[in-house]
Design a protein around this motif. Structure first.
Motif, PDB file in Angstrom:
ATOM      1  N   TYR A  87       0.826  -1.199   0.000  1.00  0.00           N
ATOM      2  CA  TYR A  87       0.000   0.000   0.000  1.00  0.00           C
ATOM      3  C   TYR A  87       0.866   1.256   0.000  1.00  0.00           C
ATOM      4  CZ  TYR A  87      -3.461   3.465   1.006  1.00  0.00           C
ATOM      5  OH  TYR A  87      -4.243   4.571   0.925  1.00  0.00           O
ATOM      6  N   MET A  88       1.856   1.262   0.893  1.00  0.00           N
ATOM      7  CA  MET A  88       2.730   2.445   0.977  1.00  0.00           C
ATOM      8  C   MET A  88       3.377   2.720  -0.375  1.00  0.00           C
ATOM      9  SD  MET A  88       4.867   1.767   4.423  1.00  0.00           S
ATOM     10  CE  MET A  88       4.221   0.731   5.687  1.00  0.00           C
ATOM     11  N   ASN A  89       3.902   1.652  -0.977  1.00  0.00           N
ATOM     12  CA  ASN A  89       4.641   1.850  -2.221  1.00  0.00           C
ATOM     13  C   ASN A  89       3.750   2.298  -3.357  1.00  0.00           C
ATOM     14  OD1 ASN A  89       7.123   1.377  -1.283  1.00  0.00           O
ATOM     15  ND2 ASN A  89       7.263  -0.744  -1.936  1.00  0.00           N
ATOM     16  N   LEU A  90       2.604   1.625  -3.477  1.00  0.00           N
ATOM     17  CA  LEU A  90       1.742   1.975  -4.597  1.00  0.00           C
ATOM     18  C   LEU A  90       1.179   3.372  -4.412  1.00  0.00           C
ATOM     19  CD1 LEU A  90       0.006  -1.453  -5.229  1.00  0.00           C
ATOM     20  CD2 LEU A  90       1.919  -0.415  -6.422  1.00  0.00           C
ATOM     21  N   ALA A  91       0.855   3.715  -3.166  1.00  0.00           N
ATOM     22  CA  ALA A  91       0.279   5.037  -2.923  1.00  0.00           C
ATOM     23  C   ALA A  91       1.293   6.139  -3.220  1.00  0.00           C
ATOM     24  CB  ALA A  91      -0.222   5.137  -1.490  1.00  0.00           C
ATOM     25  N   THR A  92       2.537   5.963  -2.741  1.00  0.00           N
ATOM     26  CA  THR A  92       3.505   7.040  -2.970  1.00  0.00           C
ATOM     27  C   THR A  92       3.980   7.051  -4.416  1.00  0.00           C
ATOM     28  OG1 THR A  92       5.239   5.603  -2.158  1.00  0.00           O
ATOM     29  CG2 THR A  92       4.367   7.209  -0.615  1.00  0.00           C
ATOM     30  N   ALA A  93       4.032   5.857  -5.039  1.00  0.00           N
ATOM     31  CA  ALA A  93       4.433   5.834  -6.442  1.00  0.00           C
ATOM     32  C   ALA A  93       3.434   6.662  -7.242  1.00  0.00           C
ATOM     33  CB  ALA A  93       4.460   4.400  -6.955  1.00  0.00           C
ATOM     34  N   ASN A  94       2.222   6.593  -6.782  1.00  0.00           N
ATOM     35  CA  ASN A  94       1.149   7.282  -7.470  1.00  0.00           C
ATOM     36  C   ASN A  94       1.124   8.778  -7.156  1.00  0.00           C
ATOM     37  OD1 ASN A  94      -0.933   7.114  -9.198  1.00  0.00           O
ATOM     38  ND2 ASN A  94      -2.472   6.668  -7.654  1.00  0.00           N
ATOM     39  N   SER A  95       1.984   9.197  -6.252  1.00  0.00           N
ATOM     40  CA  SER A  95       1.842  10.555  -5.734  1.00  0.00           C
ATOM     41  C   SER A  95       2.102  11.616  -6.791  1.00  0.00           C
ATOM     42  CB  SER A  95       2.767  10.773  -4.543  1.00  0.00           C
ATOM     43  OG  SER A  95       4.095  10.869  -5.000  1.00  0.00           O
ATOM     44  N   PRO A 145       2.499   7.274   3.357  1.00  0.00           N
ATOM     45  CA  PRO A 145       1.977   8.015   2.189  1.00  0.00           C
ATOM     46  C   PRO A 145       1.310   9.325   2.600  1.00  0.00           C
ATOM     47  CG  PRO A 145       1.191   5.745   2.165  1.00  0.00           C
ATOM     48  CD  PRO A 145       1.941   5.921   3.435  1.00  0.00           C
ATOM     49  N   ALA A 146       0.554   9.304   3.671  1.00  0.00           N
ATOM     50  CA  ALA A 146      -0.168  10.521   4.064  1.00  0.00           C
ATOM     51  C   ALA A 146       0.821  11.633   4.383  1.00  0.00           C
ATOM     52  CB  ALA A 146      -1.062  10.238   5.256  1.00  0.00           C
ATOM     53  N   ILE A 147       1.831  11.293   5.175  1.00  0.00           N
ATOM     54  CA  ILE A 147       2.785  12.324   5.580  1.00  0.00           C
ATOM     55  C   ILE A 147       3.588  12.798   4.376  1.00  0.00           C
ATOM     56  CG2 ILE A 147       4.894  12.710   6.914  1.00  0.00           C
ATOM     57  CD1 ILE A 147       3.582  10.874   9.061  1.00  0.00           C
ATOM     58  N   SER A 148       4.013  11.837   3.560  1.00  0.00           N
ATOM     59  CA  SER A 148       4.861  12.253   2.447  1.00  0.00           C
ATOM     60  C   SER A 148       4.043  13.029   1.409  1.00  0.00           C
ATOM     61  CB  SER A 148       5.588  11.040   1.857  1.00  0.00           C
ATOM     62  OG  SER A 148       5.138  10.751   0.574  1.00  0.00           O
ATOM     63  N   MET A 149       2.804  12.614   1.179  1.00  0.00           N
ATOM     64  CA  MET A 149       2.039  13.278   0.133  1.00  0.00           C
ATOM     65  C   MET A 149       1.415  14.588   0.593  1.00  0.00           C
ATOM     66  SD  MET A 149       0.617   9.868  -1.585  1.00  0.00           S
ATOM     67  CE  MET A 149      -0.558  10.491  -2.748  1.00  0.00           C
ATOM     68  N   SER A 150       1.074  14.672   1.866  1.00  0.00           N
ATOM     69  CA  SER A 150       0.447  15.917   2.309  1.00  0.00           C
ATOM     70  C   SER A 150       1.474  17.047   2.399  1.00  0.00           C
ATOM     71  CB  SER A 150      -0.228  15.722   3.657  1.00  0.00           C
ATOM     72  OG  SER A 150       0.747  15.465   4.635  1.00  0.00           O
ATOM     73  N   SER A 151       2.746  16.660   2.352  1.00  0.00           N
ATOM     74  CA  SER A 151       3.758  17.723   2.427  1.00  0.00           C
ATOM     75  C   SER A 151       4.119  18.262   1.045  1.00  0.00           C
ATOM     76  CB  SER A 151       5.005  17.188   3.129  1.00  0.00           C
ATOM     77  OG  SER A 151       5.595  16.194   2.339  1.00  0.00           O
ATOM     78  N   SER A 179      11.465   9.726  -1.530  1.00  0.00           N
ATOM     79  CA  SER A 179      10.413   8.713  -1.476  1.00  0.00           C
ATOM     80  C   SER A 179      10.754   7.538  -2.377  1.00  0.00           C
ATOM     81  CB  SER A 179       9.062   9.318  -1.843  1.00  0.00           C
ATOM     82  OG  SER A 179       8.916   9.348  -3.228  1.00  0.00           O
ATOM     83  N   GLU A 180      11.499   7.809  -3.439  1.00  0.00           N
ATOM     84  CA  GLU A 180      11.920   6.717  -4.298  1.00  0.00           C
ATOM     85  C   GLU A 180      12.852   5.781  -3.544  1.00  0.00           C
ATOM     86  OE1 GLU A 180      13.230   6.826  -8.878  1.00  0.00           O
ATOM     87  OE2 GLU A 180      11.485   7.785  -8.002  1.00  0.00           O
ATOM     88  N   PHE A 181      13.710   6.395  -2.744  1.00  0.00           N
ATOM     89  CA  PHE A 181      14.662   5.605  -1.964  1.00  0.00           C
ATOM     90  C   PHE A 181      13.935   4.719  -0.955  1.00  0.00           C
ATOM     91  CE2 PHE A 181      17.572   5.114   1.634  1.00  0.00           C
ATOM     92  CZ  PHE A 181      18.644   4.540   0.976  1.00  0.00           C
ATOM     93  N   VAL A 182      12.990   5.339  -0.254  1.00  0.00           N
ATOM     94  CA  VAL A 182      12.207   4.576   0.719  1.00  0.00           C
ATOM     95  C   VAL A 182      11.501   3.423   0.016  1.00  0.00           C
ATOM     96  CG1 VAL A 182      10.247   4.665   2.290  1.00  0.00           C
ATOM     97  CG2 VAL A 182      11.863   6.556   2.222  1.00  0.00           C
ATOM     98  N   ARG A 183      10.930   3.740  -1.131  1.00  0.00           N
ATOM     99  CA  ARG A 183      10.173   2.719  -1.858  1.00  0.00           C
ATOM    100  C   ARG A 183      11.069   1.537  -2.207  1.00  0.00           C
ATOM    101  NH1 ARG A 183       7.389   6.174  -4.648  1.00  0.00           N
ATOM    102  NH2 ARG A 183       8.621   6.243  -6.545  1.00  0.00           N
ATOM    103  N   LYS A 184      12.251   1.841  -2.699  1.00  0.00           N
ATOM    104  CA  LYS A 184      13.176   0.765  -3.048  1.00  0.00           C
ATOM    105  C   LYS A 184      13.544  -0.043  -1.813  1.00  0.00           C
ATOM    106  CE  LYS A 184      15.158   2.588  -7.267  1.00  0.00           C
ATOM    107  NZ  LYS A 184      16.196   3.445  -7.839  1.00  0.00           N
ATOM    108  N   GLY A 185      13.789   0.689  -0.733  1.00  0.00           N
ATOM    109  CA  GLY A 185      14.137   0.009   0.512  1.00  0.00           C
ATOM    110  C   GLY A 185      13.043  -0.955   0.934  1.00  0.00           C
ATOM    111  N   LEU A 186      11.810  -0.510   0.809  1.00  0.00           N
ATOM    112  CA  LEU A 186      10.702  -1.360   1.233  1.00  0.00           C
ATOM    113  C   LEU A 186      10.572  -2.597   0.349  1.00  0.00           C
ATOM    114  CD1 LEU A 186       8.083   1.400   2.132  1.00  0.00           C
ATOM    115  CD2 LEU A 186       9.284  -0.110   3.696  1.00  0.00           C
ATOM    116  N   VAL A 187      10.807  -2.418  -0.945  1.00  0.00           N
ATOM    117  CA  VAL A 187      10.760  -3.586  -1.836  1.00  0.00           C
ATOM    118  C   VAL A 187      11.853  -4.567  -1.448  1.00  0.00           C
ATOM    119  CG1 VAL A 187      11.100  -4.381  -4.202  1.00  0.00           C
ATOM    120  CG2 VAL A 187       9.717  -2.363  -3.763  1.00  0.00           C
TER     121      VAL A 187
END
Ligand SMILES: Nc1ncnc2c1ncn2[C@@H]1O[C@H](COP(=O)(O)OP(=O)(O)OP(=O)(O)O)[C@@H](O)[C@H]1O
Ligand SMILES: [Mg+2]
Lengths: 228, 799
Positions: free
Chosen positions: B302-310, B397-403, B420-428
Motif C-alpha cells: 500500500y505504501m509503495n503503490l500510494a507514494t508511487a502514485n503521488s 503516504p499521508a505524511i509524504s504526500m500531504s507535504s 520517497s523513491e529511496f524509501v520505496r526501493k528500501g521497502l521492496v
C-alpha cells in the motif's frame, strides 16, 4: 485609493547544489485596490516567483511585503494559507483543474475550505457558473471540456469566494486567440466590479487590457507603462 | 467536510482500479491469515480460565536430582498431594490424576462389545468441585460414594450407549476391574487441559491406597486459599521432602506450583503430564510473528503503490492547497482514503477467513472453528486491526504526500522525489528479503525432515506392528496368541514387550558398584522373544536373550546398548559379556548381549542407556506384541491378524499401531511447523509480487513517453523489456544479498535443537535466489513486455 500591496526591496534566492540564482533582486512597487496590473519580462526574470510570493504560496528571503496593511513576509505556512483562502483567487496557465472532480465540484472546492454552508455553496457555485456561461457543463469532468472552457471553469473557481485579489499567471498561454480574448474579457469584467487583478503575460495584446504594465529584468523592475 | 473527504477518497480509490485491486487482495490475504491466527491465539491464551477456582489451582511439578539431570517432572509420587493438604493449611484441596495403566490405551468391555479408550483417568473425587464438573445425571457429591463407580462425559456416554441411559451400566476395564456408571457430566470445555473422557475413583485402585514417595506417575493439582503467596507454599511443600523421604530416596529436590492457566502454553520444559491438549508459547509467538510479517508486507504494498502514485496526485494536492486546504486536511483525506481501502480489505479478509478455515485446520492441525471466528473479542480485534493497519499503511503516504508543496503547480521543473523513491526501493528490498528468508527456511526445514526420516535409527521401524496385549486375561493368552501368530506365513518375527521404543519403559539406574548412591539413569524394557530380530537391532557382542529360561532360573538376562557399556568403562563390548550388572531389578543380572545405540526416542534427543531384559520374575508386564511382517496385501494381512487376535483374546479390543507411524508422530510438531512456514512463505512471496506488479505497471506508465521515443529511435522489444525489468531485478538481488546471512543465522539456530542435523548447503541459497529472481522477473516482465510492444505513436500522443 488605498494600497493593497506594498512591496519594498523584495528578495528571493534559489539555492541548488552548485549555484545560487537570484530570482528577485530588491524589487519595489505598489498595487492599489481595484487596479489591473500586468507584469511582463523575458523568461526567467522572476515573474512567477513574484506572483507566488504575492499569492502567499511562497515566502520571500528579504524585504517587506505588506498585504492590506499587514506585514506578511515571514508568515508561516498556516497563516499564509488562512489569509490566502479568504482573499486571493488564482488562474493558472495550465488551468490546474482537478481531473477527478466535476466542473461543479472544482468550483465548489474553495468554498469548502473557507467553511461555507452547503446550501450557500450551491447558490454561489451556480451563480458563478451562470456568469461564466459554463452552467450547462457543470457535471462534466475537466477532460471533457475544451481549453477555453477549462480556463473559464478555472476563473469561476478563482472568483467563487469573492476574493479581493486575482492572480493570473499567463492565463491565455495555453489558449487560442479567441478563447484568450474571452478570458481577458472576464478578467476585465471582474476588475470593473472592483476586484484587483495582477496578471503575468508574455502578450503585449493581453497587457493592453490592464491599467499599468510593470516590466521586469533579472529580478527587478525596469520600467512602468501607465495605460489608463 | 468528512462527507467530502469520503467522496473524494472514494473517487481516488475508484480511479486507480489496478492499484486498488492489488492492495485489497494483498491486504485481505494478510488480514485473513491474521484473523485466523488471532482466533487461534485467543483460544490458546484462554486456556483453563473458565473454572471458578482457576486462579487458585496449581499443578505441582518437581525438580529431580542431579542423577536425573535436574529435569522438571509433572508426574509426582502419589504421596505428595495428600501430604501437602495435610501439612499446609493454605492448601484446601488436591486431586491426583493418572491415566489408567500409566497412559496406555485402555480396553473396555461394555456388554459384548470391546472398545479402545484413551481418555480413561483415575482421580480423587475432589476433581469434580475443583474443575467445575457439570453433572447431567448423578451428582458430584455422590458419584464416588459407592466403590467401583465410574463417571462418563456426555460424549463418551453417547459413544458407548447411544441415546440409551447409561446410569448403573457396567464397564469392564482391561479385563481387570468392573465398574458401574454413577454419573454423566457435560463434556469439559475444549480449552481445558484436563481432558478426561471418563473418570473412576483412584481410591478404588492400589494407586490411591498404596501411598508411597518413590514411583512418580501422578499429576497433582492443588487448590490454594485465595490470596496466598505461592512462593511460601512452594517452600513449605519442598520442606516436606526432608520430612517424609530419607536422604537415599530423595531423587527429587524441589516442588514448583505451576498456575493452572499456564500449563497449556508453558510446559515445554516439563516432562510428562497426561493432557493431550498442550500448546507451546513459542509456536504461538512465531506464528504471530509470521502473520504480522505477512500483514506488514501487504502494508508495504500500500505504501509503495500510494507514494508511487503521488506524482499523479501531486497536482490535485497542489490545487487543494492553493485553494486553502492545510496540511492537516490533506492528511485527513489520505487517512480516510486508506481507511476505506483497509475497511474493504478487512471485510474481504474476514470473509476469506471463513472459507479458508478448513484449509488452515488441515495444515496446522488446530481445531478452531467458525464459532471462534465470531467471538466478540475477534470482532473488536477487527476494529482495532482496521485502525492499526490504516495508521501503519497510511501514515507514510499521508505524511509524504500531504507535504507536497503547492509551488509544484507553478514550477516548471518536475523534479523527482528522490527521498520517497529511496524509501520505496528500501521497502521492496525488505519484502523480498523476508520472502527469500522464508524460502530458504522452508527448504532447510524440509531437508531436515527428510534427513530425520531417512536417518538410520539403529533399528528398523518399518514393517513392524505393535498390538496391545495389556488387557490379556492371562499370560497363557499372550503365549498362545504369539504361537499362533508365528505360524502365519507373512509374519517374520514376534516379540512381546513392555513398551514399544521410547513409550513406556521403566526408569532405572545402572550403578558401577552396588554401594554407589548415584548411577546412570537408563530405560529398561521387559521382553519375550527375539527383539533383535523383530526390531533389526545391531548385535555387537554376545548373543540374543535366551528363548526359554528354565523354571528355577533366577537370573535376569539383559541386552544393553553401548551407552551403558561406556558408562561401565568396558573397553569393548566383548569384555562385558557374561558380566554382572547392577540394575535395581533385584536378583542377579548378567549381560547377555550388547547392541549398537539406537534412537528409541526422537532424534532430537540424545541416546541414553537402554536395556532389554528377560527374567522369570520380571516386575513389569508385557503390554504389546511387536510383529515384524512382510506382506504384499496389507488389508488381508490385517484381517487375518485381527481374526487370530479375536480368537485368542475374545474379551479385548484389537488395538494396534504401526511402529513407523509412531516414529513419524515424534516429528509431528516439526512437520506442522514446516507446513505452516511453507504456506506463509508462499503467501509472503505472492503478496510481495502483487506489489512488484503494481510498481512495474506504474513505472511502465510513467515511462510511456520515454519508451515511445526509444522505440521510434529503433529500440527492440527485448531491449525495452530489459530496460524496465533491470531496476527491479537489482532490488531483488540486493534482497538476496541481505537475506542470505540472516537466513543462515536463523536456520543455524533452528537446527541446534536437533542432535542429528542436515548440513546447510550453499545451493539452497542459490536456489532461493534464483527462485526469487525468476518469480520477480515473471511479475515485472508482464508489464514491461506490455509497455514494450505498445505502438509508440499511441504512447507519444499521451501527455
Ligand atoms: N524551484 C526553483 N529552483 C531553482 N531555481 C528556480 C526555481 N524556480 C525558479 N527558479 C529560477 O528563478 C528564476 C526566476 O524564475 P521564474 O519562474 O520566476 O521566471 P519567470 O519570469 O516566471 O519565467 P517564465 O516567463 O519562463 O515563466 C529563474 O532563473 C529560474 O530558473
Ligand atoms: Mg513563469
Amino acid at each position: 485609493m488605498n494600497s493593497m500591496i506594498k512591496i519594498k526591496d523584495l528578495e528571493k534566492y534559489y539555492r541548488t547544489e552548485e549555484v545560487q540564482t537570484v530570482a528577485l533582486n530588491k524589487l519595489t512597487f505598489d498595487v492599489k485596490e481595484g487596479e489591473f496590473v500586468a507584469i511582463m519580462g523575458p523568461s526567467g526574470c522572476g515573474k512567477s516567483t513574484l506572483l507566488n510570493i504575492i499569492g502567499l504560496l511562497d515566502d520571500p528571503d528579504g524585504g517587506s511585503f505588506i498585504f492590506n496593511g499587514i506585514e506578511v513576509a515571514g508568515f508561516n505556512e498556516r497563516k499564509r494559507a488562512d489569509l490566502r483562502k479568504h482573499n486571493i483567487g488564482f488562474v493558472f496557465q495550465s488551468f490546474n483543474l482537478i481531473d477527478e472532480l466535476t466542473v461543479y465540484e472544482n468550483v465548489e472546492l474553495p468554498l469548502i475550505y473557507t467553511g461555507v454552508k452547503p446550501a450557500d455553496r450551491k447558490k454561489r457555485v451556480e451563480e458563478v457558473l451562470e456568469k461564466m456561461q459554463i452552467m450547462h457543463r457543470r457535471n462534466h469532468f475537466p477532460q471533457q471540456l475544451s481549453g477555453g472552457q477549462q480556463q473559464r471553469v478555472a476563473v469561476a473557481r478563482a472568483v467563487v469566494n469573492n476574493p479581493k485579489l486575482i492572480l493570473a499567471d499567463e492565463p491565455t498561454g495555453n489558449l487560442d486567440s479567441s478563447n484568450g480574448n474571452d478570458v481577458m474579457q472576464l478578467l476585465t469584467e471582474l476588475n470593473d466590479q472592483g476586484t484587483t487583478v495582477i496578471m503575468v503575460t508574455h502578450s503585449e495584446h493581453d497587457a493592453k487590457y490592464s491599467h499599468r504594465i510593470i516590466r521586469m529584468l533579472d529580478g527587478h523592475k525596469v520600467t512602468e507603462d501607465i495605460l489608463v | 467536510m468528512v462527507k467530502n473527504y469520503i467522496k473524494t477518497a472514494w473517487r481516488n480509490i475508484r480511479a486507480n482500479k489496478l492499484f486498488t485491486v492489488l492492495n485489497i487482495v494483498g491486504l485481505a490475504i494478510g488480514l485473513c491469515v491474521c484473523i485466523i491466527l488471532f482466533a487461534f491465539v485467543y483460544t490458546e491464551l484462554n486456556f483453563d480460565n473458565m473454572y471458578s477456582n482457576s486462579e487458585n489451582i496449581y499443578r505441582v511439578n518437581m525438580e529431580t536430582s542431579e542423577e536425573y539431570d535436574f529435569e522438571i517432572w509433572a508426574e509426582l509420587p502419589n504421596a505428595v498431594g495428600p501430604a501437602i493438604v495435610k501439612d499446609i493449611p493454605e492448601a484446601k484441596k488436591m486431586t491426583r490424576l493418572i491415566k489408567d495403566d500409566f497412559g496406555v490405551t485402555a480396553s473396555l468391555k461394555i456388554g459384548d462389545k470391546n472398545y479402545n479408550e484413551n481418555g480413561l483417568y483415575l482421580a480423587d473425587s475432589t476433581i469434580f468441585s475443583m474443575f467445575d464438573f457439570k453433572f447431567l445425571e448423578g451428582n458430584s457429591k455422590n458419584a464416588f460414594l459407592q466403590p467401583k463407580s465410574i463417571v462418563l462425559s456426555q460424549s463418551a456416554k453417547e459413544r458407548f450407549f447411544g441415546s440409551k441411559s447409561a446410569m448403573g451400566e457396567l464397564i469392564t476395564v482391561n479385563n481387570r476391574d468392573t465398574l458401574q456408571v454413577s454419573g454423566i457430566y457435560a463434556d469439559l470445555p475444549k480449552n481445558s487441559v484436563i481432558d478426561c473422557d471418563m473418570v473412576y475413583n483412584i481410591k478404588d485402585s492400589w494407586m490411591g491406597t498404596d501411598v508411597y514417595w518413590s514411583n512418580a506417575s501422578y499429576e497433582t493439582y492443588i487448590q490454594l486459599q485465595p490470596n496466598t503467596t505461592v512462593a511460601q507454599i512452594e517452600d513449605q511443600a519442598t520442606d516436606l521432602i526432608d520430612k517424609y523421604v530419607d536422604k537415599d530416596g530423595q531423587y527429587f529436590t524441589k516442588f514448583f506450583f505451576q498456575p493452572l492457566t499456564k500449563i497449556h502454553l508453558y510446559s515445554a520444559n516439563v516432562q510428562d503430564g497426561y493432557s493431550t491438549r498442550l500448546g507451546n508459547i513459542n509456536t504461538i509467538k512465531s506464528l504471530l510473528f509470521l502473520s504480522l510479517l505477512i500483514l506488514f508486507i501487504a502494508c508495504i504494498n500500500y505504501m509503495n503503490l500510494a507514494t508511487a502514485n503521488s506524482r499523479k496526485r501531486s497536482k490535485s494536492i497542489g490545487v487543494n492547497k492553493v485553494l486553502g486546504a492545510n496540511r492537516g486536511q490533506m492528511l485527513s483525506l489520505f487517512y480516510v482514503e486508506t481507511a476505506i481501502l483497509v475497511l474493504f480489505s478487512v471485510v474481504v479478509g474476514y470473509a476469506i477467513s471463513f472459507l479458508t478455515l478448513p484449509l488452515f485446520r488441515s495444515i496446522t492441525g488446530n481445531d478452531i472453528n467458525y464459532h471462534d471466528l465470531l467471538a466478540t473479542p475477534i470482532l473488536i480485534g477487527l476494529l482495532i486491526i482496521w485502525g492499526v493497519i490504516t495508521i501503519v499503511a497510511g501514515s507514510y503516504p499521508a505524511i509524504s504526500m500531504s507535504s507536497i508543496s503547492p509551488l509544484l503547480l507553478v514550477s516548471k521543473s518536475k523534479k523527482k522525489n528522490s527521498a520517497s523513491e529511496f524509501v520505496r526501493k528500501g521497502l521492496v528490498v525488505f519484502q523480498f528479503s523476508a520472502s527469500i528468508i522464508l524460502i530458504i527456511a522452508v527448504t532447510i526445514i524440509l531437508q531436515q525432515m527428510t534427513f530425520i526420516k531417512n536417518k538410520n535409527l539403529g533399528y528398523n521401524p518399518n514393517g513392524v506392528l505393535a498390538v496391545s496385549v495389556k488387557s490379556a486375561e492371562s499370560r497363557q493368552q499372550v503365549r498362545s496368541l504369539t504361537q499362533n501368530l508365528k505360524r502365519q506365513m507373512s509374519i517374520e518375527s514376534v516379540s512381546a514387550v513392555q513398551s514399544m521404543p521410547g513409550l513406556n519403559e521403566s526408569g532405572r539406574s545402572v550403578r558401577k558398584l552396588s554401594t554407589d548412591v548415584v548411577g546412570m539413569p537408563i530405560k529398561s524394557c521387559r521382553t519375550e522373544g527375539d527383539i533383535i530380530e523383530t526390531l533389526k537391532l545391531n548385535l555387537l557382542a554376545g548373543s540374543k536373550l535366551p528363548e526359554v529360561i528354565s523354571e528355577g532360573d533366577s537370573i535376569i538376562y539383559t541386552l544393553i546398548n553401548e551407552k551403558i557399556i561406556n558408562y561401565l568403562d568396558y573397553k569393548s563390548p566383548n569384555d562385558a559379556i557374561g558380566k554382572i550388572i547392577n540394575t535395581e531389578l533385584g536378583g542377579r543380572a548378567i549381560i547377555t548381549g550388547v547392541v549398537a545405540n539406537f534412537n528409541y526416542n526422537s532424534v532430537k534427543e540424545d541416546i541414553g542407556g537402554y536395556m532389554y531384559y528377560k527374567s522369570n520374575k520380571a516386575p513389569e508386564r508385557v503390554r504389546a506384541l511387536l510383529i515384524r511382517y512382510n506382506t504384499q496385501n496389507l488389508p488381508q494381512f490385517m484381517g487375518n491378524l485381527q481374526k487370530t487376535f479375536n480368537e485368542n483374546m475374545p474379551n479385548t479390543a484389537f488395538d494396534y499401531e504401526f511402529l513407523d507411524k509412531h516414529v513419524a508422530q515424534l516429528y509431528a510438531s516439526e512437520e506442522k511447523t514446516a507446513h505452516a512456514v511453507s504456506v506463509f512463505s508462499v503467501l509472503a512471496i505472492f503478496i510481495a509480487c502483487l506489489g512488484l506488479f503494481g510498481l512495474a505497471a506504474f513505472t511502465a506508465e510513467q515511462r510511456t513517453k520515454e519508451i515511445g521515443v526509444r522505440k521510434v529511435l529503433g529500440a527492440s522489444v527485448a531491449g525495452v523489456t530489459t530496460l524496465l525489468s533491470k531496476d527491479f531485478l537489482k532490488l531483488v538481488c540486493m534482497a538476496f544479498i541481505l537475506a542470505s546471512p540472516i537466513a543462515y543465522w536463523i536456520m543455524q539456530n533452528w537446527l541446534q535443537d536437533f542432535t542429528y542435523r542436515t548440513p546447510i548447503n550453499w545451493w539452497v541459497f542459490v536456489l532461493a535466489g534464483i527462485a526469487a529472481v525468476f518469480i520477480a522477473l515473471l511479475t515485472v516482465s508482464f508489464q514491461a513486455i506490455k509497455a514494450a510492444i505498445a505502438n509508440p505513436i499511441k504512447s507519444l500522443r499521451t501527455e
